[in-house]
Design an enzyme around this catalytic site. Structure first.
Site, PDB file in Angstrom:
ATOM      1  N   ASP A  26       0.829  -1.214   0.000  1.00 53.58           N
ATOM      2  CA  ASP A  26       0.000   0.000   0.000  1.00 53.58           C
ATOM      3  C   ASP A  26       0.859   1.258   0.000  1.00 53.58           C
ATOM      4  O   ASP A  26       1.968   1.265   0.525  1.00 53.58           O
ATOM      5  CB  ASP A  26      -0.918  -0.026   1.237  1.00 53.58           C
ATOM      6  CG  ASP A  26      -2.089   0.940   1.090  1.00 53.58           C
ATOM      7  OD1 ASP A  26      -2.364   1.395  -0.047  1.00 53.58           O
ATOM      8  OD2 ASP A  26      -2.733   1.238   2.121  1.00 53.58           O
ATOM      9  N   GLY A  27       0.315   2.319  -0.600  1.00 53.71           N
ATOM     10  CA  GLY A  27       0.980   3.620  -0.564  1.00 53.71           C
ATOM     11  C   GLY A  27       1.500   4.099  -1.918  1.00 53.71           C
ATOM     12  O   GLY A  27       2.190   5.117  -1.986  1.00 53.71           O
ATOM     13  N   GLY A  29      -0.205   5.397  -4.455  1.00 52.05           N
ATOM     14  CA  GLY A  29      -0.820   6.663  -4.836  1.00 52.05           C
ATOM     15  C   GLY A  29      -0.182   7.836  -4.109  1.00 52.05           C
ATOM     16  O   GLY A  29       0.138   8.868  -4.716  1.00 52.05           O
ATOM     17  N   HIS A  43       2.026   3.115  -9.061  1.00 51.10           N
ATOM     18  CA  HIS A  43       1.817   1.682  -9.315  1.00 51.10           C
ATOM     19  C   HIS A  43       2.963   1.122 -10.157  1.00 51.10           C
ATOM     20  O   HIS A  43       3.453   0.029  -9.915  1.00 51.10           O
ATOM     21  CB  HIS A  43       0.488   1.446 -10.040  1.00 51.10           C
ATOM     22  CG  HIS A  43      -0.714   1.859  -9.238  1.00 51.10           C
ATOM     23  ND1 HIS A  43      -0.824   1.592  -7.899  1.00 51.10           N
ATOM     24  CD2 HIS A  43      -1.854   2.518  -9.596  1.00 51.10           C
ATOM     25  CE1 HIS A  43      -1.990   2.069  -7.458  1.00 51.10           C
ATOM     26  NE2 HIS A  43      -2.623   2.639  -8.460  1.00 51.10           N
ATOM     27  N   GLU A  73     -12.460  -4.994  -3.557  1.00 53.39           N
ATOM     28  CA  GLU A  73     -13.038  -3.646  -3.378  1.00 53.39           C
ATOM     29  C   GLU A  73     -12.372  -2.599  -4.286  1.00 53.39           C
ATOM     30  O   GLU A  73     -12.907  -1.510  -4.474  1.00 53.39           O
ATOM     31  CB  GLU A  73     -12.906  -3.199  -1.915  1.00 53.39           C
ATOM     32  CG  GLU A  73     -13.811  -3.965  -0.940  1.00 53.39           C
ATOM     33  CD  GLU A  73     -13.349  -5.391  -0.690  1.00 53.39           C
ATOM     34  OE1 GLU A  73     -12.130  -5.666  -0.771  1.00 53.39           O
ATOM     35  OE2 GLU A  73     -14.222  -6.257  -0.439  1.00 53.39           O
ATOM     36  N   ARG A  77     -12.465   1.928  -7.644  1.00 49.32           N
ATOM     37  CA  ARG A  77     -11.596   3.045  -8.045  1.00 49.32           C
ATOM     38  C   ARG A  77     -11.990   3.563  -9.421  1.00 49.32           C
ATOM     39  O   ARG A  77     -12.699   2.875 -10.169  1.00 49.32           O
ATOM     40  CB  ARG A  77     -10.143   2.571  -8.055  1.00 49.32           C
ATOM     41  CG  ARG A  77      -9.677   2.240  -6.655  1.00 49.32           C
ATOM     42  CD  ARG A  77      -8.195   2.009  -6.602  1.00 49.32           C
ATOM     43  NE  ARG A  77      -7.796   1.767  -5.225  1.00 49.32           N
ATOM     44  CZ  ARG A  77      -6.575   1.896  -4.749  1.00 49.32           C
ATOM     45  NH1 ARG A  77      -5.596   2.266  -5.561  1.00 49.32           N
ATOM     46  NH2 ARG A  77      -6.308   1.675  -3.488  1.00 49.32           N
ATOM     47  N   LEU A 137      10.898 -20.643  -4.267  1.00 52.23           N
ATOM     48  CA  LEU A 137       9.873 -19.784  -3.674  1.00 52.23           C
ATOM     49  C   LEU A 137       8.519 -19.972  -4.368  1.00 52.23           C
ATOM     50  O   LEU A 137       8.450 -20.057  -5.594  1.00 52.23           O
ATOM     51  CB  LEU A 137      10.323 -18.323  -3.816  1.00 52.23           C
ATOM     52  CG  LEU A 137       9.351 -17.226  -3.369  1.00 52.23           C
ATOM     53  CD1 LEU A 137       9.281 -17.172  -1.847  1.00 52.23           C
ATOM     54  CD2 LEU A 137       9.774 -15.870  -3.920  1.00 52.23           C
ATOM     55  N   ARG A 191       2.193  -4.668   6.257  1.00 52.88           N
ATOM     56  CA  ARG A 191       1.448  -3.684   5.472  1.00 52.88           C
ATOM     57  C   ARG A 191       2.253  -2.399   5.425  1.00 52.88           C
ATOM     58  O   ARG A 191       2.591  -1.835   6.464  1.00 52.88           O
ATOM     59  CB  ARG A 191       0.066  -3.384   6.049  1.00 52.88           C
ATOM     60  CG  ARG A 191      -0.700  -2.400   5.141  1.00 52.88           C
ATOM     61  CD  ARG A 191      -2.134  -2.177   5.540  1.00 52.88           C
ATOM     62  NE  ARG A 191      -2.808  -1.351   4.524  1.00 52.88           N
ATOM     63  CZ  ARG A 191      -4.071  -1.483   4.153  1.00 52.88           C
ATOM     64  NH1 ARG A 191      -4.820  -2.396   4.708  1.00 52.88           N
ATOM     65  NH2 ARG A 191      -4.585  -0.697   3.223  1.00 52.88           N
TER      66      ARG A 191
HETATM   67  C1  IPE Z   1      -5.498  -2.840   0.002  1.00 53.90           C
HETATM   68  O1  IPE Z   1      -5.109  -1.538  -0.276  1.00 53.90           O
HETATM   69  C2  IPE Z   1      -5.469  -3.669  -1.215  1.00 53.90           C
HETATM   70  C3  IPE Z   1      -4.187  -3.783  -1.906  1.00 53.90           C
HETATM   71  C4  IPE Z   1      -3.021  -3.356  -1.512  1.00 53.90           C
HETATM   72  C5  IPE Z   1      -4.258  -4.470  -3.145  1.00 53.90           C
HETATM   73  P1  IPE Z   1      -6.176  -0.343  -0.353  1.00 53.90           P
HETATM   74  O2  IPE Z   1      -5.374   0.894  -0.402  1.00 53.90           O
HETATM   75  O3  IPE Z   1      -7.126  -0.595  -1.450  1.00 53.90           O
HETATM   76  O4  IPE Z   1      -6.924  -0.503   1.046  1.00 53.90           O
HETATM   77  P2  IPE Z   1      -7.955   0.481   1.766  1.00 53.90           P
HETATM   78  O5  IPE Z   1      -9.096   0.663   0.846  1.00 53.90           O
HETATM   79  O6  IPE Z   1      -7.252   1.762   2.035  1.00 53.90           O
HETATM   80  O7  IPE Z   1      -8.309  -0.227   3.028  1.00 53.90           O
HETATM   81  C1  IPE Z   2      -1.712   0.138  -3.272  1.00 54.71           C
HETATM   82  O1  IPE Z   2      -1.486   1.492  -3.340  1.00 54.71           O
HETATM   83  C2  IPE Z   2      -1.930  -0.476  -4.630  1.00 54.71           C
HETATM   84  C3  IPE Z   2      -3.286  -0.956  -4.873  1.00 54.71           C
HETATM   85  C4  IPE Z   2      -4.277  -0.951  -4.042  1.00 54.71           C
HETATM   86  C5  IPE Z   2      -3.549  -1.508  -6.182  1.00 54.71           C
HETATM   87  P1  IPE Z   2      -2.677   2.535  -3.320  1.00 54.71           P
HETATM   88  O2  IPE Z   2      -3.069   2.814  -4.723  1.00 54.71           O
HETATM   89  O3  IPE Z   2      -3.745   2.095  -2.420  1.00 54.71           O
HETATM   90  O4  IPE Z   2      -1.932   3.815  -2.725  1.00 54.71           O
HETATM   91  P2  IPE Z   2      -2.528   4.860  -1.713  1.00 54.71           P
HETATM   92  O5  IPE Z   2      -3.036   4.109  -0.519  1.00 54.71           O
HETATM   93  O6  IPE Z   2      -3.615   5.592  -2.426  1.00 54.71           O
HETATM   94  O7  IPE Z   2      -1.355   5.742  -1.384  1.00 54.71           O
HETATM   95 MG    MG Z   3      -4.142   2.385  -0.444  1.00 59.42          MG
END
Ligand code: IPE
Ligand code: IPE
Ligand code: MG
Length: 254
Positions: A26-27, A29, A43, A73, A77, A137, A191
């Site tokens: 995550d992170g 964006g 990404h 979910e 997006r 792996l 995470r």
């Molecule tokens: C969780 O990340 C799913 C993945 C990393 C693929 P999200 O960024 O979508 O999670 P929420 O919506 O903030 O909980």
């Molecule tokens: C995780 O990063 C990748 C996916 C969920 C596909 P995000 O796209 O959720 O990045 P943030 O949370 O918006 O920074």
């Molecule tokens: Mg996210």
């Protein structure tokens, strides 16, 4: 053949490398936004982190690495971002599969792939088939995956297969029917990106997993950041309900 032993039965030796690492990447964006780039640039950069992490895990002799790439979910997006992610996924599969195979890595996808385009479904099939007999792996990518979806499909599957057992099912029946039946439960859950939630990832299997949350954004999650997570794990005392004193007698079984 499934892997039916629950990791809550036998306590892994403290200080070991985790056998199974599961990660919510995550992170992306926020990484991009900080640089005034479009979210999708994050990404794209995140794929590089996947590459380095896979390499590191193979090197450390981690046996299972499970990555959450797209949740059930995430369809919520903007359409543009979703289709970029699908394209990225397709490109990465095409580009990396031979390299994975050369490194004896087995690739498996879990999740409801029915919603993907036919080209992507075919590419997944090719990649899984090519690497199916590899013994290094096991890299699992969770795409259009949700923990609730997984438990539900498992329950439906086992009821169909064994209607005579209705009312008598046991935990291992569910474990066997889950999409990751081939792997032991994760030892370490990571995470990145600062959120402290599971977001419908592996609900069943995380029952006794050690959790590690870091503010590091996924594209910045390098070897050093991963080693910090592993070191944190190595300092944990896993008790699975027992007392600390019980653990001092070595190798405790159920
Ligand atoms: C969780 O990340 C799913 C993945 C990393 C693929 P999200 O960024 O979508 O999670 P929420 O919506 O903030 O909980
Ligand atoms: C995780 O990063 C990748 C996916 C969920 C596909 P995000 O796209 O959720 O990045 P943030 O949370 O918006 O920074
Ligand atoms: Mg996210």
């Amino acid at each position: 053949m499934g892997f039916f032993s629950s990791s809550t039965q036998t306590i892994p030796i403290s200080g070991d490398i985790p056998n199974h690492v599961a990660v919510i990447m995550d992170g992306n964006g926020r990484w991009a936004r900080k640089r005034f780039l479009p979210r999708v640039a994050g990404h794209k950069r995140g794929v590089e982190t996947v590459r380095t992490l896979v390499k590191k895990c193979a090197e450390l002799n981690v046996k299972y690495l499970t990555l959450f790439a797209f949740s059930s979910e995430n369809w919520r997006r903007p359409e543009e971002e979703v289709s970029f992610l699908m394209g990225l996924f397709m490109d990465a599969l095409k580009r990396e599969v031979v390299k994975l195979h050369d490194n004896n890595i087995r690739l498996i996808l879990i999740g409801d792939s029915a919603k993907f385009g036919s080209g992507l479904i075919e590419q997944i099939r090719v990649a899984e088939q090519l690497t199916a007999n590899n013994t290094g792996l096991t890299l699992t990518i969770a795409a259009n995956y949700g923990g609730r979806w997984d438990i539900l499909q498992a329950v439906n599957k086992m009821q169909l297969a064994h209607p005579e057992k209705a009312g008598q099912f046991v935990e291992s029946d569910i474990a066997e029917a889950l999409s990751m039946h081939y792997a032991p439960e994760p030892d370490l859950f990571i995470r990145t990106g600062g959120e402290t939630r599971i977001s419908n990832f592996l609900l069943w299997q995380l029952a006794y997993t050690e959790f590690y949350f870091t503010d590091v954004l996924w594209p910045d999650f390098d070897d050093q950041a991963f080693l910090q997570a592993v070191q944190s794990y190595q300092q944990r005392e896993r008790r699975f309900g027992r007392t600390s004193e019980q653990l001092t007698s070595s190798s405790v079984d159920a």
